[in-house]
Structures are given as C-alpha cells and as structure tokens.
Design an enzyme around this catalytic site. Sequence first.
Site, PDB file in Angstrom:
ATOM      1  N   ASP A 484       0.829  -1.201   0.000  1.00 25.14           N
ATOM      2  CA  ASP A 484       0.000   0.000   0.000  1.00 25.14           C
ATOM      3  C   ASP A 484       0.862   1.250   0.000  1.00 25.14           C
ATOM      4  O   ASP A 484       0.569   2.225  -0.674  1.00 25.14           O
ATOM      5  CB  ASP A 484      -0.947   0.012   1.206  1.00 25.14           C
ATOM      6  CG  ASP A 484      -0.229  -0.163   2.541  1.00 25.14           C
ATOM      7  OD1 ASP A 484       0.897  -0.685   2.554  1.00 25.14           O
ATOM      8  OD2 ASP A 484      -0.789   0.228   3.580  1.00 25.14           O
ATOM      9  N   ARG A 488       5.056   4.221   6.179  1.00 24.97           N
ATOM     10  CA  ARG A 488       4.589   4.134   7.567  1.00 24.97           C
ATOM     11  C   ARG A 488       4.616   2.680   8.046  1.00 24.97           C
ATOM     12  O   ARG A 488       5.038   1.772   7.326  1.00 24.97           O
ATOM     13  CB  ARG A 488       3.201   4.747   7.690  1.00 24.97           C
ATOM     14  CG  ARG A 488       2.116   3.943   7.019  1.00 24.97           C
ATOM     15  CD  ARG A 488       0.749   4.538   7.310  1.00 24.97           C
ATOM     16  NE  ARG A 488      -0.285   3.815   6.586  1.00 24.97           N
ATOM     17  CZ  ARG A 488      -1.223   4.395   5.854  1.00 24.97           C
ATOM     18  NH1 ARG A 488      -1.242   5.704   5.706  1.00 24.97           N
ATOM     19  NH2 ARG A 488      -2.135   3.669   5.248  1.00 24.97           N
ATOM     20  N   ASP A 489       4.115   2.466   9.264  1.00 23.60           N
ATOM     21  CA  ASP A 489       4.186   1.123   9.844  1.00 23.60           C
ATOM     22  C   ASP A 489       3.096   0.214   9.273  1.00 23.60           C
ATOM     23  O   ASP A 489       2.286  -0.340  10.009  1.00 23.60           O
ATOM     24  CB  ASP A 489       4.075   1.217  11.375  1.00 23.60           C
ATOM     25  CG  ASP A 489       2.810   1.944  11.807  1.00 23.60           C
ATOM     26  OD1 ASP A 489       2.055   2.405  10.922  1.00 23.60           O
ATOM     27  OD2 ASP A 489       2.566   2.037  13.018  1.00 23.60           O
ATOM     28  N   GLU A 490       3.083   0.099   7.952  1.00 27.24           N
ATOM     29  CA  GLU A 490       2.151  -0.804   7.273  1.00 27.24           C
ATOM     30  C   GLU A 490       2.926  -1.577   6.213  1.00 27.24           C
ATOM     31  O   GLU A 490       3.433  -2.639   6.466  1.00 27.24           O
ATOM     32  CB  GLU A 490       0.959  -0.035   6.698  1.00 27.24           C
ATOM     33  CG  GLU A 490      -0.293  -0.362   7.493  1.00 27.24           C
ATOM     34  CD  GLU A 490      -1.560   0.264   6.950  1.00 27.24           C
ATOM     35  OE1 GLU A 490      -2.289  -0.438   6.241  1.00 27.24           O
ATOM     36  OE2 GLU A 490      -1.824   1.436   7.251  1.00 27.24           O
ATOM     37  N   ASP A 497      -5.822  -2.503  -3.230  1.00 25.92           N
ATOM     38  CA  ASP A 497      -4.995  -1.491  -3.884  1.00 25.92           C
ATOM     39  C   ASP A 497      -4.450  -2.029  -5.209  1.00 25.92           C
ATOM     40  O   ASP A 497      -4.534  -1.371  -6.245  1.00 25.92           O
ATOM     41  CB  ASP A 497      -3.830  -1.070  -2.975  1.00 25.92           C
ATOM     42  CG  ASP A 497      -4.293  -0.554  -1.614  1.00 25.92           C
ATOM     43  OD1 ASP A 497      -5.242  -1.131  -1.049  1.00 25.92           O
ATOM     44  OD2 ASP A 497      -3.710   0.412  -1.110  1.00 25.92           O
ATOM     45  N   GLU A 766      -2.321   8.896  -0.877  1.00 26.72           N
ATOM     46  CA  GLU A 766      -3.312   7.929  -0.417  1.00 26.72           C
ATOM     47  C   GLU A 766      -4.715   8.521  -0.468  1.00 26.72           C
ATOM     48  O   GLU A 766      -5.655   7.885  -0.910  1.00 26.72           O
ATOM     49  CB  GLU A 766      -2.995   7.530   1.026  1.00 26.72           C
ATOM     50  CG  GLU A 766      -4.037   6.628   1.637  1.00 26.72           C
ATOM     51  CD  GLU A 766      -3.643   6.125   3.005  1.00 26.72           C
ATOM     52  OE1 GLU A 766      -2.854   6.818   3.678  1.00 26.72           O
ATOM     53  OE2 GLU A 766      -4.100   5.036   3.384  1.00 26.72           O
ATOM     54  N   HIS A 787       0.706   6.182  -2.314  1.00 22.67           N
ATOM     55  CA  HIS A 787      -0.213   5.057  -2.464  1.00 22.67           C
ATOM     56  C   HIS A 787      -0.624   5.059  -3.941  1.00 22.67           C
ATOM     57  O   HIS A 787      -1.039   6.089  -4.438  1.00 22.67           O
ATOM     58  CB  HIS A 787      -1.469   5.331  -1.645  1.00 22.67           C
ATOM     59  CG  HIS A 787      -1.565   4.605  -0.349  1.00 22.67           C
ATOM     60  ND1 HIS A 787      -0.691   4.804   0.678  1.00 22.67           N
ATOM     61  CD2 HIS A 787      -2.485   3.687   0.095  1.00 22.67           C
ATOM     62  CE1 HIS A 787      -1.081   4.039   1.712  1.00 22.67           C
ATOM     63  NE2 HIS A 787      -2.143   3.355   1.368  1.00 22.67           N
TER      64      HIS A 787
HETATM   65  C1  BGC Z   1      -4.065   0.855   3.600  1.00 27.12           C
HETATM   66  C2  BGC Z   1      -4.864   0.857   2.334  1.00 27.12           C
HETATM   67  C3  BGC Z   1      -5.755  -0.339   2.415  1.00 27.12           C
HETATM   68  C4  BGC Z   1      -6.726  -0.012   3.506  1.00 27.12           C
HETATM   69  C5  BGC Z   1      -7.834  -0.976   3.677  1.00 27.12           C
HETATM   70  C6  BGC Z   1      -5.004   1.099   4.712  1.00 27.12           C
HETATM   71  O1  BGC Z   1      -4.424   1.182   5.928  1.00 27.12           O
HETATM   72  O2  BGC Z   1      -3.020   1.741   3.569  1.00 27.12           O
HETATM   73  O3  BGC Z   1      -4.288   1.200   1.207  1.00 27.12           O
HETATM   74  O4  BGC Z   1      -6.314  -0.802   1.249  1.00 27.12           O
HETATM   75  O5  BGC Z   1      -6.069   0.212   4.721  1.00 27.12           O
HETATM   76  O6  BGC Z   1      -8.956  -0.303   3.685  1.00 27.12           O
END
Ligand code: BGC
Length: 908
Positions: A484, A488-490, A497, A766, A787
């Site tokens: 995504d 960040r912490d993801e 996506d 995003e 994003h």
């Molecule tokens: C992500 C998105 C993802 C979404 C789900 C987010 O935290 O960054 O791109 O699809 O959560 O709804």
Amino acid sequence: MTAVAAPDHVRFEHHEPGALGIGEAAPRLSWQVSHAPADYAQRAYEVAWEVTRGASGRTEAGHAVVHSADQVLVPWPGPELAARDAVSVRVRVQAPDGEWSPWSARATAERGLGAGDWRAAMVGPGYDEGPRETRRAPLLRREVDLPRDLEGATARLHVTAHGLAQVEVNGVRVGRDELLPGWTPYHERLRTFTFDVTEHLRPGANAIGAWLADGWFRGRFGFEGGTWDIYGEHVGLLAQLEVTTRDGERHVVVTDDAWRSAPGPLTRASLYDGETFDARLLPAGWSESGFDDAAWHPVVTHPFDASVLAAPDGPPVRCTDELAPVTVTPTGPGRFLLDFGQNHSGHLRLRVPAASAGTVVRVRHAEVLQDGDLYTRTLREAASTDEVVSAGEALEWEPRFTIHGFRYAEVSGWPGSSGSSGSSGSSRSPGSPATLPPGAVVSRVLHSDMARTGWFHASDPDLERLHDNVVWSLRSNFVDIPTDCPQRDERLGWTGDIQVFAPTAAFLYDVHGMLADWLRTLDIEQRRFGTVPVYVPWIPGGRFWQPTWDIAVWGDAATVTPFDLFTDSADTGLLERQLSSATAWVDRVLDLAGPDHVWDTGMQLGDWLDPSAPPEDPMRATTDPHLVATAYLARSVAVLARTYAALGRDAEAARYERLAGEVRAAYQERYVGSSDPLHRSTTALALGLAFGLVPDGEPRHRAGARLAQLVRESGYRVATGFAGTPVVTQALADTGHLAEAYALLLSHRSPSWLAMVDLGATTIWERWDSMLTDGTVNPGDMTSFNHYALGSVADWLHRVVAGLAPASPGYRTLRLAPRPGGGLTCAGARHLTPYGEASVAWEIADGELTVRWHVPVGCTAEVDVPGVAPFAVGHGAGEVSAPWVLSDAVVRVDGSVADGELATAPTL
Ligand code: BGC
C-alpha cells in the site's frame, strides 16, 4: 539476405535473460521479431535447444519445428529440465513463402535445485542473542576448502533464509539482491535464489559469510506497535555452494554445524525503524579465509522442511537508480536537510569522512516538510532512522536490511574536517564546519527489478507530471510484494490497492513475474483462512483487521488481477494456476449474497477514502458499500466466466456467464430501478456503467447523463474513492461524455489529480487531500503521500487519451483508438507488448488531427480515429489524418470549463 529479422528477446517464462535457479521443468518460450515485410505472418518456428545436464555434465541437443503462428509463451519443445540443467535455445521463424529468418542469438537459463537436492540445514546463531529490542544482527561464517585446480570450474550458490540475508564470499558481496528472500508465507513457500559465484572463488582456501537480520520473519512488523516473531523466534541461513570442476566432480558445501556465529556490527536492523551500523564492531576480514573465529560460537540447526522451497517467479529487489540531493540545506552544526526532489523507496548511501571513533551520523527520513522540518507523524510507529557509528576511518556505508519511503532526509552528526564530534552527534569540538560535498550522500532507489514497458506523453506538463507520479508510486510500492505504501508502519500487500492498479502497472512495467508470485501467496492465505484476506501475506491485524472478513474490491484481486495480467500477457498458465483461488472467491461470495444475489450483509470497505469521508473515518463514503460489493460480485462472476472461456472450459464458462447475468439482473432490480437514490452517487453510476450493469439503451443513456451532471455539479472535483476512481473517466467517456471526463481529469480544483500536482506531489497520495490546500498535512491517520490506487486513472490515459489498448490477450490484436480532448494538442503512449513495441501518438495542428502508430510484428490492430471509419492494419508504422475542430469545451487553467459542448450537455 532474408527480409524477416532474426527473432530477438527470446525469453523463458517471465524470467530475466540468463536467469539462474528457475523452477520450471518445461519453461515456455516467447520471442519477438523486430521487422518483417508487410505480408509476413509466422507460418512455423524452429527451436534449436541444447541442455547441459547438471547431473552428468553431458550436453543433449535437438530441435523442433512447430507449424504455428504463436510466438508468446509457446510450450517448451525440448526434454524436461532436471535440477541444475542449463539450457540454451535459438529460435528462427518461417515466412508464408517458406523462407526462414536467421537464427536468434542464444538465450539461456538454468534450473535450480529441487526440494530433494538440498542437503543444507537451516542454521542460526548458537548463542543467547539477548532481548529482541537490543539484540545485534548475527554473522555466520565458515572456511571452505576447494580443489587446487579450478580451471574451467563453475560455481553456484543457492541460498535462502529465515529473516533476511546478504552473503559474502572471500570478502566480496554476492549479487545485488536486496531484502533476500523477500516476503512469502515462509512456512508454506520459501523462495531460493541462485548466484553464479565462479569468479568469487579461488583454488584452495576460501570463506563464506552471511549477514542475517530479522526482516519480516521475526522483526517487529504490523499494526499497533507491531508484532515480533511473526514467523518464528529464530533467524537462519540455508545455503548450498556447489562447485563443479572440469572433470565433472561436484564439491558441495552446505550450511551445517561446521558454521560459526557471532553478533555482528548491526546493533539494530528493522524494516520499519531503520538500522544502526557500529563500525567499531565489524570483525575485520570475517568473511575471508584465515579469519580467526575461535571466539565465535557454533551455530544451531533449526528443524526445516525442504518441501517448501521454491523458485521465484519474478525478479528480486535491487537498487535500480541513484538520486543525488537537489538541495542540501545546513540546519545546524553537522546537520543538513536534504531534498531528493522525488518521493521514492530506498535508503541513503553515505561516504562518511574520518571522524573520532564513536561519532554517530544519523539519518531521519520523511515524505514531506512542515515549517521547514521533517514531518514524521504520518510514519506512525516506523522510526525510519539509520545510524552509522564511526570507527575512526572514513567509510562508505548503506543500510543492508531496511528501506524507507521518503523525499527528504535529515543527516546529523556529520563530522567536520577536524573529525571530532560527540557520540550523540550534537556536541562538537571546534574545527572547520562540516560540509556535505557532492557525492557524499546519494539515495539508492530500491524496488523489484522489473523492466519498464510503458510510457505516456501529452501536451500538458501537469498531466505528464501526474503520469510520472503514478510511475514513481508504482516503483515505490513494488517491493517484492505490491504494498500500500513504503513509509509508515504498514507496507502490506493490500489486495484492493493492487486489484484496482494492476492494469496500470502491467502497462508501465513488466510486473508479471512479481505479481504471479504474489498471487501464489494470495492463494496460500486464502486456503488458510477460507477467504481472501484484505492483505497478503497475512500478519496479525491488531484489534481491527480480521483475516476471515470477506471484503469486496479487496477479495476481488483473486479473480480480476489474474485476468488483468492475462489480458496484458496472454499467460493462460497463470489463469490455470489461479483458477481454484478465483473460483473459490466467487463461489463464496455468491453463497454470502444468497439466493437474491445482492451482497448486502457484513462489513465492507466500500468506496474507501471517498473525499467526502471524514479524516477519522475513511469508510464513511457517499456510496452504499453494499452496492459496491454487489457491483463487484457481478464483475467477478463475469471475469470468472471469461477465465473459464479462455481456458477452453466451456461448461463452466457458460455456468458462470449465466450466474453473472443473474447477479446483473439482481443489481439492476435493487439499485438501478427508475429512481433509486442509492444509484445517484458518482461511484455508483461509474461502477454500474463501467461494469455493464446498467441495461443498454435508455437506462444507460440516462445513467451516463446523470453521471455527467454530477461531475459538472461538483465543479469537476473528484468525488470517488478506491472503488470509483479507476472507472469514473471510462464510464463518462463510454457514455458520450468525453468532455466531462477530460474536465475531471484536468481539473485543478481540489480534490483532483492535478490539485495534487499543484501542491508539489511527486507520487500519488493515499487520499485526495493528504496535503490540505493550505499546505498543511491532513490530520487523519490515513495520510500517506505514496499510495498508487488513485493513480489507476493512468490506465485511462493509456487506453483512451493516448489510445493504446489490447483488443485480445497479450496485444495480439491492438485497439488504437485515441480520443483527443480537454484542449490537449498532442498525446501518445508506447508499450513493450509481448510481441515488441507498440505505439500511438496523435497531434492536432492546422485544423487536422494526425494519428501515427507502430504495430509490432505478429500483431494486427484496429484503428479507430474520430472522423474516420474504423479500419484494420497489420504490423508496421502508419498514420491517418482527419479534419479537427478543437472543441469549444476547453478546460481553463483554474479547472473551470469554458462555455461550449459541456454547457449544452443534457441535464436530467
Ligand atoms: C491501507 C490501504 C488499504 C486499507 C484498507 C489502509 O491502511 O493503507 O491502502 O487498502 O487500509 O482499507
């Protein structure tokens, strides 16, 4: 001299040229023909193959003539490849008159080890590593004795890891791969990598060493502060060095209990938080022979099931570019703010001058500035800080096991010429002030090393910048898996996506190997949880995210994404492989929807991040999430029917076609009915039209007009989120509202694509307002500046603005149908199709529209230009002109639209 060019770009599957360690026993072949006479069509092809058997060293050769017009992913005509077999092929093609082309150059590949060929053990540090927050990343090593005569020998290193690994042989790094072995559900599928290390080795004494780090395997990763040890508590290295001497003898050295281990100089190594390298702790010469490892510890062997080992389908992550800072601003003693001019994923390489031992140079990263300083709140709990601790001498350093998403960096603690600085980097003794000379710092751009395949241009520089931003968001987020965001912490493989972005991605880069590989992961996680999780690989989702939720748009990656890749590549093998995953998703959702075929129960993300949703609640969109879910169900069932049809399975194709019709009818009954308010949002109308859910004729006409009216009434501001954005321009254009589609595309009023550009975006954000119009950062939690989902409009730029699209899988037939508008005076696109480069470019000058194209050999095209009756063309270049009156409907710079066509469009 024959008129047909020798085939080129001969390729095995989706692998790089000269790929080592491939997994296929019968790799399919593809080739291109750069030019041929107009009447050429391939009548037959001949493949001359040579297989050097790894087991015996003997070479077998043969050739096969196949009467076929196919040149993309044709079946392997030779004998099955066993482990370690090296193959070399040449191809030539026959013209209709029977004449053969010259032979292509040789293309080579080599098969990797099979699960049964591995003799290595998974070994890890054999000492107490201490608390995970402070443990040092381990080093592993062993001495290797090789024969005295290595003349004519070949050497392969097969390697993988639990954690992340970088290998050195005799003090020299092996390969350029980063973050090896990438991210898969490791206990189900662990990819192995093969390197040619012939040049690294010398007769007699050698040494092999490996850096290991936590990575995704056991490092802190994920939501709410992250989870440690997601895949296990122990990192490990699995390596097998095979040296085959001229006489055919194989010398094998594997990871086993002869290896030694010790804590290394990385006192911190985290994907989110960054890395600290303490040069004082680097054991000099540790990966060279003769190093005294008596004080090191024996390794520990961890139980390991070799049946999970597999070859990758796509390329590894590598450094693909270096960016020099465009500005360097001193902000204090030894401290500098660097702007690389471009948001991207990567990390810095520093050339640190000599300094007193213990000097800490620190790098922090951010995507944006606020009040002249790095703005890091949006990184959430990712510290994204790298540090290097000087041992005294000058050194060149870059992190090994971390990656950041950033445009700006702050470098602090940089030594002055006297070289003295306190260990915190803040207290400095007098000396000449620190300066950052050119070349001292560069950013190394990191992502999956895919080939670029698509380009776009237009007369509007802002539109070109938007397109560049899409390219950079792709590059930043194709880091082994499609993520995504990179910062960040993801950094998770969110399925929704990529589902909306895959058509754009497949045009711009050769993403097939990488996404095919990730789709295997999707399949694995789907089997594990019984549905397609919202992100894969799955990791703990904190208090909110559950792996068993069935979420439309996201789960539809199981059906739509393989088919999008098939459309671009004609890869039926991929469709076949993903068929059970695609079918399971559709069957499950049909079941959830129940007999009325309307999916109106359960939690949905819907039109995620629609601009009307408040910052703290990105799900609260204008469009009913169950309408989105039912529209996507209709789409997925239809795509599945086409998937079965493409595989020649007519009975299933007919069954799902019938079901698709039933869901469509159910959608119409529930949502399209004469005046259903649910069907009045931009996203609802756009989905209904783009997915063919609105009946043809008057209802479609009405829905198109209503959509155009909504877009006009919004003042050409975007009103769609992840679900509606990829289809809104298409839905407008397809229903005769091209002018509104352009007005929306080219609007500068926020929220819009070009408003992002006006605010200085260098990637796709995003949310439409990640940066607010006053230049401050959106206070919401979902505020990434990188994003790709909203960049999916680039697909429309390629297909409609430029006019280049596949009309049949793999671009065997092309549709060249530019639709000029929006006041643009030129536009065009190029794409490296599986057959070679296709292009279209148009310009308007002196009252005339001229369209030029190039169709690669092996393809035909249908040319459909406004004002000219559609016609078919074969390969080669061509052009057509037609009188052109620039529409009155001109979008002004401020995004408003002048009188003319738009004003007279019907309103309902
Ligand atoms: C992500 C998105 C993802 C979404 C789900 C987010 O935290 O960054 O791109 O699809 O959560 O709804």
